[in-house]
Design an enzyme around this catalytic site. Sequence first.
Site, mmCIF file in Angstrom:
data_model
loop_
_atom_site.group_PDB
_atom_site.id
_atom_site.type_symbol
_atom_site.label_atom_id
_atom_site.label_comp_id
_atom_site.label_asym_id
_atom_site.label_seq_id
_atom_site.Cartn_x
_atom_site.Cartn_y
_atom_site.Cartn_z
ATOM 1 N N THR A 7 0.839 -1.191 0.000
ATOM 2 C CA THR A 7 0.000 0.000 0.000
ATOM 3 C C THR A 7 0.878 1.246 0.000
ATOM 4 O O THR A 7 2.071 1.181 0.287
ATOM 5 C CB THR A 7 -0.920 0.021 1.239
ATOM 6 N N ASN A 9 -0.786 3.848 1.597
ATOM 7 C CA ASN A 9 -1.570 4.491 2.643
ATOM 8 C C ASN A 9 -0.801 4.466 3.967
ATOM 9 O O ASN A 9 -0.570 3.399 4.526
ATOM 10 C CB ASN A 9 -2.914 3.754 2.801
ATOM 11 N N ASP A 68 -7.625 -4.962 2.057
ATOM 12 C CA ASP A 68 -8.657 -4.275 1.287
ATOM 13 C C ASP A 68 -9.898 -4.158 2.164
ATOM 14 O O ASP A 68 -10.177 -5.053 2.975
ATOM 15 C CB ASP A 68 -8.991 -5.033 0.000
#
Length: 213
Positions: A7, A9, A68
């Site tokens: 990721t 993030n 996810d």
Amino acid sequence: MKVLIGTTNPSKVKRFEELLSGHDVEFYTLKDLGIEAEPEEMGTTPEENAVIKARFYGQYFDRVICNDSGLYFDDLLMEDDRQPGLNIRTPGGCERLDDEEMIAYYAKLIKSLGGKVLAYYLDGIAVYNHGKISSYMENGETNKASAFYMIDRPSECRHPGWPLDSISLNRNTLTYFVEEGNNKYDTTEENVMVGEYRERLVRFLEEALEFNK
């Protein structure tokens, strides 16, 4: 042990660092490795999409963790076009929204639904370990038990990477998730439930990454 978090993030990276804080792990991100390629996420659940991502990023690293999530409004049918589901950042097939665009979009949607909705997340985790894929997701009823409110009036505070925390409220105290000192889950039952979920998730990660071998 070296592990790639699949990721960009920062909040997701921090989450897994905290979950595995008791282990000797050196974490890398996609940005660290200069990986810009992304898989086509065609799964029907967060768990399926996490598996797709873990398998894809396994091309670049021996051990990978991917996550996810899907966002669901309790009052909307699953087949309702307004249901965020897996497309949290691309609702309705639009271009990918940045953090501020997400806050604006969902505040407007929630306003159209009366200004406040009961919401919950479904969270899928997958681990790629030298060619082997393992995955984990709690069932929907477990996640509904930790549901929260989302409203159409954003807080001025922000959690980078988790923009919707700015319009999410603890359903017992009605305080924003982004407020300093706020506990998302403040009843004994909720804290026990979250603690047990954390234990199950850490155990899954330990087994999937084979810490005991």
